[in-house]
Design a protein around this motif. Sequence first.
Motif, PDB file in Angstrom:
ATOM      1  N   TRP A  49      57.195   5.747  83.965  1.00 43.97           N
ATOM      2  CA  TRP A  49      57.349   4.287  84.018  1.00 43.97           C
ATOM      3  C   TRP A  49      58.718   3.884  83.445  1.00 43.97           C
ATOM      4  O   TRP A  49      59.163   4.433  82.437  1.00 43.97           O
ATOM      5  N   TRP A  50      59.355   2.902  84.099  1.00 43.96           N
ATOM      6  CA  TRP A  50      60.766   2.620  83.799  1.00 43.96           C
ATOM      7  C   TRP A  50      61.032   2.117  82.384  1.00 43.96           C
ATOM      8  O   TRP A  50      62.150   2.221  81.891  1.00 43.96           O
ATOM      9  N   THR A  51      59.982   1.619  81.689  1.00 45.22           N
ATOM     10  CA  THR A  51      60.231   1.050  80.352  1.00 45.22           C
ATOM     11  C   THR A  51      60.017   2.056  79.224  1.00 45.22           C
ATOM     12  O   THR A  51      60.086   1.692  78.055  1.00 45.22           O
ATOM     13  N   HIS A  94      66.523   5.015  89.867  1.00 50.75           N
ATOM     14  CA  HIS A  94      67.774   4.466  89.306  1.00 50.75           C
ATOM     15  C   HIS A  94      67.620   4.052  87.840  1.00 50.75           C
ATOM     16  O   HIS A  94      68.617   3.729  87.193  1.00 50.75           O
ATOM     17  N   ASP A  95      66.398   4.030  87.326  1.00 57.46           N
ATOM     18  CA  ASP A  95      66.169   3.550  85.956  1.00 57.46           C
ATOM     19  C   ASP A  95      66.474   4.585  84.868  1.00 57.46           C
ATOM     20  O   ASP A  95      66.096   4.389  83.710  1.00 57.46           O
ATOM     21  N   SER A  96      67.159   5.657  85.223  1.00 58.89           N
ATOM     22  CA  SER A  96      67.442   6.706  84.234  1.00 58.89           C
ATOM     23  C   SER A  96      68.225   6.192  83.027  1.00 58.89           C
ATOM     24  O   SER A  96      68.056   6.701  81.917  1.00 58.89           O
ATOM     25  N   GLY A  97      69.080   5.204  83.224  1.00 59.30           N
ATOM     26  CA  GLY A  97      69.817   4.630  82.085  1.00 59.30           C
ATOM     27  C   GLY A  97      68.847   3.998  81.097  1.00 59.30           C
ATOM     28  O   GLY A  97      68.973   4.177  79.881  1.00 59.30           O
ATOM     29  N   PHE A  98      67.882   3.244  81.615  1.00 61.92           N
ATOM     30  CA  PHE A  98      66.897   2.587  80.747  1.00 61.92           C
ATOM     31  C   PHE A  98      66.048   3.612  79.987  1.00 61.92           C
ATOM     32  O   PHE A  98      65.557   3.331  78.899  1.00 61.92           O
ATOM     33  N   LYS A  99      65.822   4.778  80.603  1.00 61.83           N
ATOM     34  CA  LYS A  99      64.944   5.753  79.944  1.00 61.83           C
ATOM     35  C   LYS A  99      65.695   6.661  78.972  1.00 61.83           C
ATOM     36  O   LYS A  99      65.206   6.946  77.890  1.00 61.83           O
ATOM     37  N   ILE A 155      69.724  -5.513  91.353  1.00 62.64           N
ATOM     38  CA  ILE A 155      70.705  -5.948  90.348  1.00 62.64           C
ATOM     39  C   ILE A 155      70.478  -5.252  88.999  1.00 62.64           C
ATOM     40  O   ILE A 155      71.432  -4.990  88.259  1.00 62.64           O
ATOM     41  N   ASP A 156      69.231  -4.895  88.699  1.00 64.95           N
ATOM     42  CA  ASP A 156      68.891  -4.227  87.428  1.00 64.95           C
ATOM     43  C   ASP A 156      69.745  -2.980  87.204  1.00 64.95           C
ATOM     44  O   ASP A 156      70.022  -2.587  86.072  1.00 64.95           O
ATOM     45  N   CYS A 157      70.135  -2.349  88.311  1.00 63.38           N
ATOM     46  CA  CYS A 157      70.871  -1.080  88.249  1.00 63.38           C
ATOM     47  C   CYS A 157      72.205  -1.219  87.510  1.00 63.38           C
ATOM     48  O   CYS A 157      72.732  -0.232  86.991  1.00 63.38           O
ATOM     49  N   GLY A 217      62.318 -10.294  95.564  1.00 65.16           N
ATOM     50  CA  GLY A 217      61.881  -9.290  94.577  1.00 65.16           C
ATOM     51  C   GLY A 217      60.969  -9.866  93.507  1.00 65.16           C
ATOM     52  O   GLY A 217      59.953 -10.492  93.810  1.00 65.16           O
ATOM     53  N   GLN A 218      61.341  -9.692  92.253  1.00 62.66           N
ATOM     54  CA  GLN A 218      60.492 -10.131  91.145  1.00 62.66           C
ATOM     55  C   GLN A 218      60.647 -11.633  90.854  1.00 62.66           C
ATOM     56  O   GLN A 218      60.008 -12.169  89.968  1.00 62.66           O
ATOM     57  N   GLY A 219      61.532 -12.273  91.606  1.00 59.76           N
ATOM     58  CA  GLY A 219      61.709 -13.719  91.448  1.00 59.76           C
ATOM     59  C   GLY A 219      60.776 -14.497  92.347  1.00 59.76           C
ATOM     60  O   GLY A 219      59.832 -13.961  92.934  1.00 59.76           O
ATOM     61  N   VAL A 225      66.557 -17.573  92.016  1.00 63.24           N
ATOM     62  CA  VAL A 225      67.317 -16.920  90.932  1.00 63.24           C
ATOM     63  C   VAL A 225      66.363 -16.392  89.859  1.00 63.24           C
ATOM     64  O   VAL A 225      65.975 -17.116  88.929  1.00 63.24           O
ATOM     65  N   TRP A 226      65.986 -15.123  89.990  1.00 64.12           N
ATOM     66  CA  TRP A 226      65.121 -14.454  89.016  1.00 64.12           C
ATOM     67  C   TRP A 226      65.922 -14.324  87.717  1.00 64.12           C
ATOM     68  O   TRP A 226      66.998 -13.708  87.694  1.00 64.12           O
ATOM     69  N   THR A 227      65.388 -14.899  86.645  1.00 67.11           N
ATOM     70  CA  THR A 227      66.219 -15.010  85.432  1.00 67.11           C
ATOM     71  C   THR A 227      66.521 -13.662  84.769  1.00 67.11           C
ATOM     72  O   THR A 227      67.610 -13.485  84.220  1.00 67.11           O
ATOM     73  N   ARG A 228      65.557 -12.710  84.820  1.00 62.18           N
ATOM     74  CA  ARG A 228      65.889 -11.422  84.192  1.00 62.18           C
ATOM     75  C   ARG A 228      66.966 -10.697  84.996  1.00 62.18           C
ATOM     76  O   ARG A 228      67.830 -10.026  84.438  1.00 62.18           O
ATOM     77  N   GLY A 229      66.924 -10.866  86.325  1.00 61.22           N
ATOM     78  CA  GLY A 229      67.975 -10.275  87.151  1.00 61.22           C
ATOM     79  C   GLY A 229      69.339 -10.877  86.792  1.00 61.22           C
ATOM     80  O   GLY A 229      70.351 -10.172  86.710  1.00 61.22           O
ATOM     81  N   ALA A 231      70.133 -12.010  83.923  1.00 61.36           N
ATOM     82  CA  ALA A 231      70.490 -11.438  82.614  1.00 61.36           C
ATOM     83  C   ALA A 231      71.011 -10.003  82.754  1.00 61.36           C
ATOM     84  O   ALA A 231      71.991  -9.617  82.100  1.00 61.36           O
ATOM     85  N   TRP A 232      70.381  -9.203  83.645  1.00 58.26           N
ATOM     86  CA  TRP A 232      70.889  -7.831  83.847  1.00 58.26           C
ATOM     87  C   TRP A 232      72.327  -7.878  84.356  1.00 58.26           C
ATOM     88  O   TRP A 232      73.157  -7.036  84.005  1.00 58.26           O
ATOM     89  N   ALA A 233      72.615  -8.864  85.214  1.00 62.98           N
ATOM     90  CA  ALA A 233      73.983  -8.972  85.766  1.00 62.98           C
ATOM     91  C   ALA A 233      74.974  -9.294  84.651  1.00 62.98           C
ATOM     92  O   ALA A 233      76.054  -8.688  84.564  1.00 62.98           O
ATOM     93  N   THR A 340      57.447 -12.061  81.079  1.00 57.02           N
ATOM     94  CA  THR A 340      56.836 -11.954  82.405  1.00 57.02           C
ATOM     95  C   THR A 340      57.565 -10.890  83.206  1.00 57.02           C
ATOM     96  O   THR A 340      58.799 -10.918  83.295  1.00 57.02           O
ATOM     97  N   ALA A 341      56.786  -9.969  83.808  1.00 55.55           N
ATOM     98  CA  ALA A 341      57.419  -8.888  84.578  1.00 55.55           C
ATOM     99  C   ALA A 341      57.910  -9.396  85.929  1.00 55.55           C
ATOM    100  O   ALA A 341      59.024  -9.082  86.350  1.00 55.55           O
ATOM    101  N   ALA A 342      57.081 -10.186  86.622  1.00 59.79           N
ATOM    102  CA  ALA A 342      57.472 -10.649  87.960  1.00 59.79           C
ATOM    103  C   ALA A 342      56.733 -11.940  88.296  1.00 59.79           C
ATOM    104  O   ALA A 342      55.560 -12.104  87.940  1.00 59.79           O
ATOM    105  N   VAL A 353      57.544  -4.507  75.858  1.00 59.39           N
ATOM    106  CA  VAL A 353      58.284  -3.772  74.829  1.00 59.39           C
ATOM    107  C   VAL A 353      59.796  -4.012  74.876  1.00 59.39           C
ATOM    108  O   VAL A 353      60.459  -4.082  73.846  1.00 59.39           O
ATOM    109  N   TYR A 354      60.367  -4.193  76.076  1.00 61.51           N
ATOM    110  CA  TYR A 354      61.829  -4.389  76.106  1.00 61.51           C
ATOM    111  C   TYR A 354      62.215  -5.792  75.641  1.00 61.51           C
ATOM    112  O   TYR A 354      63.391  -6.030  75.344  1.00 61.51           O
ATOM    113  N   GLY A 355      61.242  -6.709  75.584  1.00 60.04           N
ATOM    114  CA  GLY A 355      61.522  -8.008  74.956  1.00 60.04           C
ATOM    115  C   GLY A 355      61.859  -7.774  73.491  1.00 60.04           C
ATOM    116  O   GLY A 355      62.850  -8.281  72.961  1.00 60.04           O
TER     117      GLY A 355
HETATM  118  N1  GLY Z   1      64.055  -3.180  85.995  1.00 60.62           N
HETATM  119  C1  GLY Z   1      62.918  -3.905  86.360  1.00 60.62           C
HETATM  120  C2  GLY Z   1      62.726  -5.175  85.654  1.00 60.62           C
HETATM  121  O1  GLY Z   1      63.606  -5.733  85.059  1.00 60.62           O
HETATM  122  O2  GLY Z   1      61.611  -5.644  85.721  1.00 60.62           O
END
Ligand code: GLY
Length: 374
Positions: A49-51, A94-99, A155-157, A217-219, A225-229, A231-233, A340-342, A353-355
């Motif tokens: 799992w990516w988190t 692609h989430d290897s950086g996060f892990k 965009i998370d990438c 996507g998750q927006g 405009v998905w706000t976490r996306g 923020a990742w940008a 919120t995840a999505a 947890v990433y919050g």
């Molecule tokens: N990387 C996926 C997310 O931000 O939910």
Amino acid sequence: MVNSSLWAQEISDKIKSKMIVVAARNKHKIPYTTENGVYDDWTDKNICWWTNGFWGGIMWQMYHATENNLYREIAIEVEEKLDRNLMNHGGMDHDSGFKWLPTSGAHYRKDGDKAAYNRVLLAADNLAGRLNTAGGFLRAWNDPGSGDKAGWAIIDCMMNLPLLYWASELTKDPRYNQIARIHANMAKKYFVRDDGSVKHIVEFDPLSGEYIRSHGGQGYKRGSVWTRGQAWAIYGFALSHQYTHDEEALKYAVKTADYFIENIPEKHGIPVDFMQPEDCVWEDSTAAVIAACGMLEIKKYMPEDSGKKYEEAALKLLHFVAEERCNWTEETDNIVERCTAAYHDKEHEFAIVYGDYFFIEAIWKLTEQELFIW
Ligand code: GLY
């Protein structure tokens, strides 16, 4: 306004008092969220799992700030468990950086550990191998067998690119850096709209590399405009600038941050999507704390007068989260609430947890306790 360094110090003390209790009772877990205030465990639920890197990341940040060895032991346990993911090709995306940056990367930066170094480079090699040379993008997710997502970039990438930039620094091999730059340049062109807002998913033809369409996507929906996306940008472009000194990357960090700042609600937390219907009140505190980290990073690279705006915006976001959206009771495992995840998921506004990770990282930036892990 209260003295911001005094305020950040007070929040830092509150984090330290709570986290030592939370860490001690969750020693052998890899949490994602809480159930009735108790952390769940993804060790056997889904090790890919990516988190799964963020609990280790919290532990390294806590260890760096307190030198309490309990945190280091927990972080290393998470890192070793993640080897099951590293040996699972289908679970590498692609989430290897996060892990691996918050786990093995932090371990190597802190202790110079050789096994951690090896894990970082294995993860970087796998991420570099996701480059689609026709489209100039790193493929986001897997889709066993169907190939449906072979042309998808997200965009998370942008937040995973530091794994590649850093791998070039570690190995003196420019290929990782070149691949990261190719992806970052693609993101400037295809993800960032003229007004500074960003798309979540961009789909290319995986054979020709031609742009096909975007997805919401998750927006909320396509074109929103998905706000976490967003923020990742902000944070991702700022980190690209940090590694490459590319002035354009900084401009994109600023442009995406400006859009975010213009849309911060006066009386509420950050919504899940800046374009969600007016009667929808769902928030995502993770977007607030990630954007705050990105803005504090931007501030470092700006002249003092223009950088102030980004620090003030970050403080505004963090004040709101700390005062209105944090649970400081020691009985509850998480700190940050209303994540919120999505947008279209069944559940909204829970602990993620990433919050907590990015909230702690932001407070550590303000109090000069940060272990830089990106
Ligand atoms: N990387 C996926 C997310 O931000 O939910």
